[in-house]
Design an enzyme around this catalytic site. Structure first.
Site, PDB file in Angstrom:
ATOM      1  N   TRP A 153       0.850  -1.192   0.000  1.00  0.00           N
ATOM      2  CA  TRP A 153       0.000   0.000   0.000  1.00  0.00           C
ATOM      3  C   TRP A 153       0.887   1.244   0.000  1.00  0.00           C
ATOM      4  CZ3 TRP A 153      -4.640  -0.874  -1.488  1.00  0.00           C
ATOM      5  CH2 TRP A 153      -5.606   0.151  -1.435  1.00  0.00           C
ATOM      6  N   ASP A 209       0.206  10.953   0.018  1.00  0.00           N
ATOM      7  CA  ASP A 209      -0.857  11.956   0.111  1.00  0.00           C
ATOM      8  C   ASP A 209      -2.197  11.293   0.423  1.00  0.00           C
ATOM      9  OD1 ASP A 209      -1.325  10.695  -2.374  1.00  0.00           O
ATOM     10  OD2 ASP A 209      -2.181  12.517  -3.220  1.00  0.00           O
ATOM     11  N   GLU A 212      -3.353   8.531  -1.655  1.00  0.00           N
ATOM     12  CA  GLU A 212      -2.550   7.313  -1.521  1.00  0.00           C
ATOM     13  C   GLU A 212      -1.716   7.021  -2.755  1.00  0.00           C
ATOM     14  OE1 GLU A 212      -6.213   4.680  -0.510  1.00  0.00           O
ATOM     15  OE2 GLU A 212      -5.076   4.814   1.333  1.00  0.00           O
ATOM     16  N   GLU A 213      -1.341   8.052  -3.458  1.00  0.00           N
ATOM     17  CA  GLU A 213      -0.611   7.850  -4.708  1.00  0.00           C
ATOM     18  C   GLU A 213       0.764   8.494  -4.724  1.00  0.00           C
ATOM     19  OE1 GLU A 213      -3.364   9.594  -7.441  1.00  0.00           O
ATOM     20  OE2 GLU A 213      -4.492   7.728  -7.717  1.00  0.00           O
ATOM     21  N   GLU A 435     -18.610   6.589  -4.501  1.00  0.00           N
ATOM     22  CA  GLU A 435     -17.412   7.424  -4.433  1.00  0.00           C
ATOM     23  C   GLU A 435     -17.384   8.439  -5.579  1.00  0.00           C
ATOM     24  OE1 GLU A 435     -13.467   5.812  -5.699  1.00  0.00           O
ATOM     25  OE2 GLU A 435     -12.930   6.138  -3.595  1.00  0.00           O
TER      26      GLU A 435
HETATM   27  C1  NOJ Z   1      -6.301   2.866  -4.441  1.00  0.00           C
HETATM   28  C2  NOJ Z   1      -6.309   4.208  -3.795  1.00  0.00           C
HETATM   29  O1  NOJ Z   1      -7.139   4.158  -2.714  1.00  0.00           O
HETATM   30  C3  NOJ Z   1      -6.714   5.261  -4.778  1.00  0.00           C
HETATM   31  O2  NOJ Z   1      -6.720   6.507  -4.192  1.00  0.00           O
HETATM   32  C4  NOJ Z   1      -5.752   5.237  -5.904  1.00  0.00           C
HETATM   33  O3  NOJ Z   1      -6.078   6.202  -6.857  1.00  0.00           O
HETATM   34  C5  NOJ Z   1      -5.715   3.865  -6.523  1.00  0.00           C
HETATM   35  N1  NOJ Z   1      -5.424   2.862  -5.530  1.00  0.00           N
HETATM   36  C6  NOJ Z   1      -4.728   3.776  -7.663  1.00  0.00           C
HETATM   37  O4  NOJ Z   1      -3.421   3.981  -7.155  1.00  0.00           O
HETATM   38  C1  NOJ Z   2      -9.298   6.125  -1.987  1.00  0.00           C
HETATM   39  C2  NOJ Z   2      -9.133   7.551  -1.666  1.00  0.00           C
HETATM   40  O1  NOJ Z   2      -8.242   8.114  -2.596  1.00  0.00           O
HETATM   41  C3  NOJ Z   2      -8.602   7.715  -0.267  1.00  0.00           C
HETATM   42  O2  NOJ Z   2      -8.526   9.077   0.034  1.00  0.00           O
HETATM   43  C4  NOJ Z   2      -9.493   7.019   0.726  1.00  0.00           C
HETATM   44  O3  NOJ Z   2      -8.912   7.083   1.994  1.00  0.00           O
HETATM   45  C5  NOJ Z   2      -9.719   5.585   0.345  1.00  0.00           C
HETATM   46  N1  NOJ Z   2     -10.105   5.457  -1.022  1.00  0.00           N
HETATM   47  C6  NOJ Z   2     -10.806   4.947   1.215  1.00  0.00           C
HETATM   48  O4  NOJ Z   2     -11.999   5.619   1.059  1.00  0.00           O
END
Ligand code: NOJ
Ligand code: NOJ
Length: 612
Positions: A153, A209, A212-213, A435
């Site tokens: 992750w 960030d 999560e990227e 979402e």
């Molecule tokens: C899962 C993350 O939660 C999401 O924010 C991200 O864009 C995708 N993975 C692709 O990296």
């Molecule tokens: C992906 C989002 O980008 C992230 O901000 C969030 O924490 C997770 N999904 C779970 O909702």
């Protein structure tokens, strides 16, 4: 309820003024009334949507431990069946504010459960580290049964501890103000202390960030960290402790926060090379999260009405005008569907409910601040924003007694409402909030029932009703040191072990939303129902049985679930039945199952059964 009524009243008043002033607005009077109605209808749906995802008895939370909030019940494409520290903290901040505003004791019990669960999660060693040096606190997500998630992750994510501290402090203040100082001191403070020490020690290191990227420095994270240390220090004082590392680091974090400003808009990720413009809803979420009703339009703390944040709002929203089909033809000054950032490719890159609602909420909060200040100062930085919504806007200061002020604030309100109207347009009639919504068709997309989407609706509605939450002290924490130093303060960490909540006075729930969960392996064409001795369960008549849902069914967890409102204290017998494709009914084996709906202050309860 009371708040909502007041809010409706206020907003219809302002619509009335907009009309009588003859000011052009993007939402005409009847549309505003429609929006008011939609918001009133969606509010309870959003609250239930949040509570459905809270373990153990939320309707869609089967498998989640007590106080664990799922990001979404979705188990595949995408799998969000986890609990994120960020999502949970932001959502519970909403619930804490709702509890403080409404006195809803069912929410208070949920908050206590959440806090107890966080005390435990802090101690869980995970791939980010452990509690011993604090590093484990920045683990982004955990399993629904409160164990570590060990897959790959984007970690660590350093916003989590800061956001959680803010949420716990908001509740801690309520405890202190209402005669529960030992709970604030003995239960809440030890958890908050770990998070504050974490922030003071690690704020100066890069991490992932909020999306999560990106591994780098994130504006949202830095802003949340600053807020946490400022109010953390004050909270420490109010429970008879101190937080010297908060005091030493907060000004340095504020100093660093200035680095994200490029003169035109907030560049959301720095100390990294993303190849992006940096226009990102990151800044918007930071602005609503660090909104301080007493702070005015302060640029240093990036308040919602600050010239910097209004300019960033324009830069972000404009960036989506051409990239989403649903926005085609929108001109300057009309609201748009808003995504995370224009270069996003997740699910092909679409608008999100929570970012579009953020665009509205920032403006409602800005409006609140402007009314508090009693004037609008348009600077060269904010001029393009104002001109977009009010073409004859010019630089200068406009006090509330003059008509320009009325025109500008009215345009601002209409513009903000426009973002909510877009969310309304793309919300299905059930009120369910996923979402994302498709950039071309507007159809809901990605994770269903996203907890954070529902919470973002609630905070938007609260801001629109001017029901602001407490100040965090931004007004006296906005002195930017002239020289920034890259500093850090090593913390000490210890497990928060006391979760013995007192018995708070509470209102006994008259009815209980009762969730049935049954693991029953079925094949295509078969459906599972619950039938029982009470009329709500069809009085043993299988043709009146309650049909359960299989949308969370997986091979390893063949779940059929559903919910029924039952009177507290009701004793009933029940069984599950399976209806075959040809309509024939297969009953579970004897004996009948028996249950008595609890009579307590909790408005939800559940059973987890296995087919017999
Ligand atoms: C899962 C993350 O939660 C999401 O924010 C991200 O864009 C995708 N993975 C692709 O990296
Ligand atoms: C992906 C989002 O980008 C992230 O901000 C969030 O924490 C997770 N999904 C779970 O909702």
């Amino acid at each position: 309820m009371l708040l909502r009524a007041i809010g409706l009243h206020l907003s219809s008043l302002s619509a009335f003024f907009a009309l009588t002033n003859g000011i052009p607005s993007s939402l005409p009077f009847d549309k505003r009334a429609e929006l008011d109605t939609w918001i009133a209808n969606e509010s309870p749906i959003a609250l239930s949507g949040v509570l459905a995802n809270l373990g153990p008895s939320g309707v869609k939370s089967y498998g989640a431990s007590t106080g664990i909030l799922l990001a979404s019940p979705s188990k595949s494409n995408p799998d969000y069946f986890f609990t994120w520290t960020r999502d949970s903290a932001l959502v519970f901040k909403t619930l804490v504010d709702q509890f403080i505003n409404t006195g809803d004791t069912n929410l208070q019990l949920a908050i206590n459960d959440y806090i107890s669960a966080q005390a435990k999660l802090q101690t869980i060693s995970n791939p980010s580290g452990s509690l011993s040096n604090g590093a484990g606190l920045a683990e982004p997500k955990y399993m629904p049964n409160s164990t570590a998630f060990t897959g790959d992750w984007g970690r660590p994510q350093r916003d989590g501890p800061a956001l959680r501290a803010t949420t716990l402090i908001a509740y801690g203040r309520w405890l202190l103000n209402n005669g529960y100082s030992s709970s604030a001191t003995d239960i809440v403070w030890p958890i908050v202390k770990n998070d504050l020490e974490y922030v003071a020690q690690y704020w100066n290191q890069t991490g992932f960030d909020l999306w999560e990227e990106v591994n780098g420095s994130s504006f949202f994270t830095t802003a949340a960290q600053h807020r946490a240390l400022v109010e953390g220090s004050a909270f420490a004082g109010s429970v008879g402790k101190s937080c010297s590392t908060c005091d030493s680091q907060a000004p340095q974090i504020l100093c660093f926060l200035q680095r994200y400003w490029n003169g035109q808009y907030v560049v959301s990720n720095i100390n990294t090379n993303t190849g992006r413009t940096g226009k990102d809803a990151n800044f918007c979420l930071a602005s609503i999260h660090t909104f301080d009703p007493d702070a005015g339009c302060d640029d240093a703390t990036f308040q919602p009405c600050s010239p910097r944040m209004l300019a960033s709002h324009k830069a972000l929203t404009d960036s989506f005008r051409s990239v989403y089909g649903v926005n085609s033809g929108t001109g300057q000054g009309s609201a748009v569907a808003v995504g995370r950032y224009p270069e996003d490719v997740y699910f092909n890159g679409n608008p999100w409910y929570l970012t579009t609602l953020c665009a509205a909420e920032q403006l409602y909060s800005a409006l609140y601040q402007i009314n508090q200040v009693g004037s609008i100062s348009i600077t060269s930085t904010s001029l393009p924003f104002w001109q977009a919504i009010y073409p004859s806007a010019a630089t200068g200061t406009f006090v509330s007694s003059i008509s320009t002020f009325t025109s500008l604030t009215s345009a601002l309100k209409s513009y903000a409402d426009g973002f909510v109207a877009i969310v309304q347009k793309y919300t299905p009639s059930s009120g369910a909030l996923a979402e994302q919504f498709d950039k071309s068709s507007g159809a809901p997309l990605s994770a269903v029932d996203l907890t954070w989407s529902y919470a973002s609706f609630l905070t938007m509605a609260t801001a629109r009703n001017n029901a602001v939450s407490a100040s965090w002290g931004a007004g006296s924490a906005n002195n930017v040191p002239s020289i920034c130093s890259t500093s850090s303060a090593t913390g000490t960490y210890s497990a928060a072990t006391n979760t013995n909540w007192p018995v708070f006075p509470c209102t006994t729930a008259a009815s209980v939303l009762f969730a049935f969960n049954i693991l029953a392996t079925t094949s295509v064409g078969q459906n599972v129902f619950v039938v029982g001795s009470i009329s709500e369960l069809g009085s043993w008549d299988p043709s009146k049985a309650v049909q359960l849902r299989a949308d969370l069914y997986t091979q390893s967890t063949p779940l059929w679930y559903g919910s029924v409102k039952l009177g507290a204290g009701t004793r009933f017998e029940y069984k599950y039945v399976r209806k075959e494709a040809d309509g024939s009914v297969v009953w579970e084996s004897d004996p009948n199952r028996v249950y008595t709906v609890p009579s307590s202050c909790r408005a939800g309860a559940s059973v987890g059964d296995v087919w017999r």
